[in-house]
Write a protein that holds these residues in place. Sequence first.
Motif, PDB file in Angstrom:
ATOM      1  N   PHE A 154       0.815  -1.222   0.112  1.00 10.05           N
ATOM      2  CA  PHE A 154       0.202  -0.025   0.149  1.00 10.05           C
ATOM      3  C   PHE A 154       0.884   1.364   0.138  1.00 10.05           C
ATOM      4  O   PHE A 154       0.733   2.127  -0.805  1.00 10.05           O
ATOM      5  CB  PHE A 154      -0.971   0.037   1.360  1.00 10.05           C
ATOM      6  N   ILE A 155       1.632   1.339   0.972  1.00 10.34           N
ATOM      7  CA  ILE A 155       2.648   2.545   1.113  1.00 10.34           C
ATOM      8  C   ILE A 155       3.598   2.835  -0.198  1.00 10.34           C
ATOM      9  O   ILE A 155       3.438   3.984  -0.821  1.00 10.34           O
ATOM     10  CB  ILE A 155       3.625   2.265   2.146  1.00 10.34           C
ATOM     11  N   VAL A 156       4.007   1.596  -0.930  1.00 13.95           N
ATOM     12  CA  VAL A 156       4.640   1.924  -2.177  1.00 13.95           C
ATOM     13  C   VAL A 156       3.851   2.095  -3.396  1.00 13.95           C
ATOM     14  O   VAL A 156       4.474   3.152  -4.175  1.00 13.95           O
ATOM     15  CB  VAL A 156       5.617   0.539  -2.456  1.00 13.95           C
ATOM     16  N   SER A 157       2.909   1.766  -3.266  1.00 17.26           N
ATOM     17  CA  SER A 157       1.566   1.981  -4.432  1.00 17.26           C
ATOM     18  C   SER A 157       1.433   3.479  -4.407  1.00 17.26           C
ATOM     19  O   SER A 157       1.134   3.954  -5.368  1.00 17.26           O
ATOM     20  CB  SER A 157       0.543   1.011  -4.395  1.00 17.26           C
ATOM     21  N   LEU A 158       1.108   3.935  -3.230  1.00 19.52           N
ATOM     22  CA  LEU A 158       0.638   5.373  -3.081  1.00 19.52           C
ATOM     23  C   LEU A 158       1.958   6.279  -3.439  1.00 19.52           C
ATOM     24  O   LEU A 158       1.532   7.205  -4.290  1.00 19.52           O
ATOM     25  CB  LEU A 158       0.188   5.485  -1.610  1.00 19.52           C
ATOM     26  N   GLY A 195      12.959  -1.289 -15.166  1.00 18.97           N
ATOM     27  CA  GLY A 195      12.817  -2.241 -14.460  1.00 18.97           C
ATOM     28  C   GLY A 195      11.732  -2.583 -13.667  1.00 18.97           C
ATOM     29  O   GLY A 195      11.220  -3.691 -13.344  1.00 18.97           O
ATOM     30  N   VAL A 196      11.388  -1.435 -12.804  1.00 22.24           N
ATOM     31  CA  VAL A 196      10.215  -1.678 -11.847  1.00 22.24           C
ATOM     32  C   VAL A 196       9.272  -0.697 -11.830  1.00 22.24           C
ATOM     33  O   VAL A 196       8.096  -0.621 -11.064  1.00 22.24           O
ATOM     34  CB  VAL A 196      10.989  -1.562 -10.504  1.00 22.24           C
ATOM     35  N   ASN A 197       9.152   0.446 -12.850  1.00 24.27           N
ATOM     36  CA  ASN A 197       8.107   1.316 -13.117  1.00 24.27           C
ATOM     37  C   ASN A 197       7.035   0.547 -13.684  1.00 24.27           C
ATOM     38  O   ASN A 197       6.856   0.035 -14.763  1.00 24.27           O
ATOM     39  CB  ASN A 197       8.682   2.466 -14.015  1.00 24.27           C
ATOM     40  N   GLN A 198       5.774   0.788 -12.967  1.00 25.15           N
ATOM     41  CA  GLN A 198       4.419   0.099 -13.514  1.00 25.15           C
ATOM     42  C   GLN A 198       4.150   0.251 -15.023  1.00 25.15           C
ATOM     43  O   GLN A 198       3.757  -0.664 -15.771  1.00 25.15           O
ATOM     44  CB  GLN A 198       3.373   0.375 -12.461  1.00 25.15           C
ATOM     45  N   ALA A 199       4.276   1.669 -15.360  1.00 23.54           N
ATOM     46  CA  ALA A 199       3.904   1.867 -16.767  1.00 23.54           C
ATOM     47  C   ALA A 199       4.917   1.330 -17.739  1.00 23.54           C
ATOM     48  O   ALA A 199       4.356   0.855 -18.865  1.00 23.54           O
ATOM     49  CB  ALA A 199       4.102   3.588 -16.961  1.00 23.54           C
ATOM     50  N   GLN A 200       5.843   0.934 -17.649  1.00 23.69           N
ATOM     51  CA  GLN A 200       7.038   0.426 -18.517  1.00 23.69           C
ATOM     52  C   GLN A 200       6.762  -1.281 -18.182  1.00 23.69           C
ATOM     53  O   GLN A 200       6.780  -2.229 -19.437  1.00 23.69           O
ATOM     54  CB  GLN A 200       8.353   0.720 -18.166  1.00 23.69           C
ATOM     55  N   VAL A 201       6.658  -1.722 -17.236  1.00 25.36           N
ATOM     56  CA  VAL A 201       6.850  -3.183 -17.008  1.00 25.36           C
ATOM     57  C   VAL A 201       5.408  -3.537 -17.422  1.00 25.36           C
ATOM     58  O   VAL A 201       5.261  -4.760 -17.976  1.00 25.36           O
ATOM     59  CB  VAL A 201       6.764  -3.650 -15.403  1.00 25.36           C
ATOM     60  N   GLN A 202       4.417  -2.916 -17.306  1.00 25.11           N
ATOM     61  CA  GLN A 202       3.143  -3.257 -17.796  1.00 25.11           C
ATOM     62  C   GLN A 202       2.886  -3.606 -19.360  1.00 25.11           C
ATOM     63  O   GLN A 202       2.400  -4.338 -19.743  1.00 25.11           O
ATOM     64  CB  GLN A 202       2.084  -2.021 -17.541  1.00 25.11           C
ATOM     65  N   GLY A 229      13.565   7.028  -6.485  1.00 28.24           N
ATOM     66  CA  GLY A 229      14.333   6.330  -5.896  1.00 28.24           C
ATOM     67  C   GLY A 229      14.044   5.330  -4.705  1.00 28.24           C
ATOM     68  O   GLY A 229      14.387   4.103  -4.709  1.00 28.24           O
ATOM     69  N   PRO A 230      13.229   5.824  -3.697  1.00 28.40           N
ATOM     70  CA  PRO A 230      12.830   4.903  -2.757  1.00 28.40           C
ATOM     71  C   PRO A 230      11.920   3.791  -3.492  1.00 28.40           C
ATOM     72  O   PRO A 230      11.929   2.578  -2.966  1.00 28.40           O
ATOM     73  CB  PRO A 230      11.597   6.005  -1.863  1.00 28.40           C
ATOM     74  N   ILE A 231      11.107   3.980  -4.292  1.00 25.24           N
ATOM     75  CA  ILE A 231      10.492   3.098  -5.006  1.00 25.24           C
ATOM     76  C   ILE A 231      11.243   1.973  -5.413  1.00 25.24           C
ATOM     77  O   ILE A 231      11.140   0.788  -5.354  1.00 25.24           O
ATOM     78  CB  ILE A 231       9.447   3.619  -6.112  1.00 25.24           C
ATOM     79  N   PHE A 232      12.310   2.232  -6.400  1.00 31.13           N
ATOM     80  CA  PHE A 232      13.358   1.393  -6.758  1.00 31.13           C
ATOM     81  C   PHE A 232      14.022   0.780  -5.663  1.00 31.13           C
ATOM     82  O   PHE A 232      14.290  -0.414  -5.756  1.00 31.13           O
ATOM     83  CB  PHE A 232      14.307   2.125  -7.569  1.00 31.13           C
ATOM     84  N   THR A 236      12.356   6.395   5.821  1.00 29.15           N
ATOM     85  CA  THR A 236      13.471   6.849   6.013  1.00 29.15           C
ATOM     86  C   THR A 236      14.147   7.515   4.816  1.00 29.15           C
ATOM     87  O   THR A 236      14.519   8.850   4.496  1.00 29.15           O
ATOM     88  CB  THR A 236      14.820   6.011   6.648  1.00 29.15           C
ATOM     89  N   SER A 237      14.098   6.734   3.661  1.00 32.99           N
ATOM     90  CA  SER A 237      14.489   7.288   2.292  1.00 32.99           C
ATOM     91  C   SER A 237      13.584   8.618   1.766  1.00 32.99           C
ATOM     92  O   SER A 237      14.183   9.260   1.244  1.00 32.99           O
ATOM     93  CB  SER A 237      14.503   5.960   1.225  1.00 32.99           C
ATOM     94  N   VAL A 238      12.174   8.301   1.898  1.00 33.61           N
ATOM     95  CA  VAL A 238      11.571   9.361   1.283  1.00 33.61           C
ATOM     96  C   VAL A 238      11.793  10.650   2.141  1.00 33.61           C
ATOM     97  O   VAL A 238      11.822  11.964   1.634  1.00 33.61           O
ATOM     98  CB  VAL A 238      10.015   8.785   1.504  1.00 33.61           C
ATOM     99  N   ALA A 239      11.857  10.550   3.613  1.00 37.31           N
ATOM    100  CA  ALA A 239      12.327  11.702   4.165  1.00 37.31           C
ATOM    101  C   ALA A 239      13.418  12.393   4.017  1.00 37.31           C
ATOM    102  O   ALA A 239      13.709  13.616   3.825  1.00 37.31           O
ATOM    103  CB  ALA A 239      12.088  11.197   5.792  1.00 37.31           C
ATOM    104  N   PHE A 240      14.481  11.515   3.661  1.00 35.72           N
ATOM    105  CA  PHE A 240      15.910  11.847   3.478  1.00 35.72           C
ATOM    106  C   PHE A 240      15.782  12.770   2.242  1.00 35.72           C
ATOM    107  O   PHE A 240      16.486  13.646   2.129  1.00 35.72           O
ATOM    108  CB  PHE A 240      16.849  10.781   3.519  1.00 35.72           C
TER     109      PHE A 240
END
Length: 637
Positions: free
Chosen positions: A135-139, A264-271, A430-433, A456-460
């Motif tokens: 849920f967190i990463v999808s958002l 590699g992990v972006n939904q638009a490309q992987v889809q 970056g955090p999603i990757f 932590t990554s998003v906040a940083f």
Amino acid sequence: MDGDGYSIVTGQVRTFHTADYVVLAATLTVSAGIGFFYAVKDRNNVSTSEFLLGGRKMHVIPIAMSLLVTFLSALTILGTPAEVYTYNSMFWWICVGFVLATVGAVRVFIPFFYRLGTTSVFEYLEMRFGRSVRFIVSLLFVIQIMLYMSFVLYAPCLALSAVTGLSLWGSVLSVGVVATMYTALGGMKAVVWTDTFQAFIILAGLFAILIRGSAVVGGFDKAWMIADKRSRIVFHDFDTDPTTRHSFWSLVVGGGFMWMSLYGVNQAQVQRALSCRSITKAQIALVLNTVFLIIVISMCCMIGIVMYAFYSDCHPVKFNNLISRTDQTLPLLVMDILGVYPGIPGMFVSSLLSGSLSSISSGLNAISAVVPGDLIKPWCCSHISDRSSTIMSKVIVALSGSIIMLLCFVVSRMGTLLQAAAAATSLLNGPIFGIFVLGMFFPWANTKGAIVGSITSVAFMAWIGVGAFVHRTASSVRSPIFTHGCNWNVTMDTNNTVPMTTASTVLESNVTTLAMTTDASSSVFLPLYSLSYMYYTPTAMAVLVLVGLGTSLLTGPRQPSTLDPRLISPLFDRLFPCLPEMLLKPLRCGVDHGLDTQGYNVASVLSGDDSSFGKAIRTQADTSAADKGLTLLHTYS
């Protein structure tokens, strides 16, 4: 050609001809028409697989074209020539980053997700870390892609307002509505085939500008010579300082990681890759996309060189306020060199629109898969019918398109489009990757580590982004510009070329250097705020992995032997298959991929289409790898 049409001669900007409006309207009509065609053609097919993945039967060429234009938007077409014009040609090194990104995506990420058999890449995160992480990463992805699409929508509309006199916000509304409409109506098939049409429009527009621009300045070799004398031809910046905005290392390493995350992990490309008939076809499509992408970026850099040669003695932004920002320089060039040919400027603006329409529609199509599948169904509405799910996806496309148009007001307050878009999206990209890297390559990571690492990554990265904006930091100084040649009485020579004054005749008083404003604060964090935006993705990834692993070790790491081997990628087996087994075995970190790989080999042969075998693979996620492989071999032998 009548020289009086040139802005550097008359100080006036050309406007659109009736034929240009016809070409522009035709582009929008064809794009919308493809959506209507597939809406009618598939009106009795309400399958979510058909709407989101095209039935997993799409062909290689249209998928390659769709991959190309998903992140090849008006930002690239406008921003890359402006980058070369304002700074220098170092950005060309990003093409090497494309190659590295493609190798990682083709060898590691695409086979991993294709064999997993999911529609959304975020389904993997629930399998690996649980529903909360999914849920967190999808958002985060939804926020990131919508922010990116707002940049993509605003850029061509800015160009339209600069060269046609049309209302900026009227253009935003028109383009946004068309993209939203055909995506909601036609789904993946409409998006892919519209992308293919738009890719050819983009290529035609770029070729027209490059060929005519080179002819006007006396040949590309002359343009190169002028740009070289004025410090625009630079390829030798190998500075390892991470605050250097564009160096070889920031573009190849930082850019490589950024584009690897997209491929590699972006939904638009992987889809799009998942909509191919087989893994091999998906890999071929991605390689073809990279070849075309390198060609397009190279043409954009060459156009930037020609553009600088044309305006080398008369910077249009500085002098007489012909345009208000460097992102509008390319549209101005088009009107200067092609405005006398009715319909050609319309083709250029159509290429801008095509780049934006394709990126927006691809993003909306990805959101239509993520929001219902990852943000709604796991918590409620999990048992709704396939028809209701498809309708939900279409409604979400309409709502998302409306929000993107509203976000354009925020984008209009930001600076240079290319850097602003890359920086803003990389803060979340970056955090999603990083969360996928943590899950796929580090079997000891647990759910607590994933959550703490993500936060932590998003906040940083937010801290760095806000700090960079507040302090206005930058380590690169823009190359010098000149205005001494802005003489409205100059006439064209017999070859219709613009007279150029060599740099040696320029007086010091005619030189203006645009330096980025640097805060004089002695803050100890100033070097951190000055980090090149190209390093945002690898930095965020590294922070997430380090914090995630540290938290996992402190709270009780996962035992690799207890994990389903499908959820861990055998990285070294994929990248270095020729290494001896005595080296590969310890590099698998205790995860046994042997029988799992055997089962996948069967899958790779027989699940090229949406056959009963392919469906069987995706419905046996709860069985062990050995049982799965043996059962399927027995059933289909």
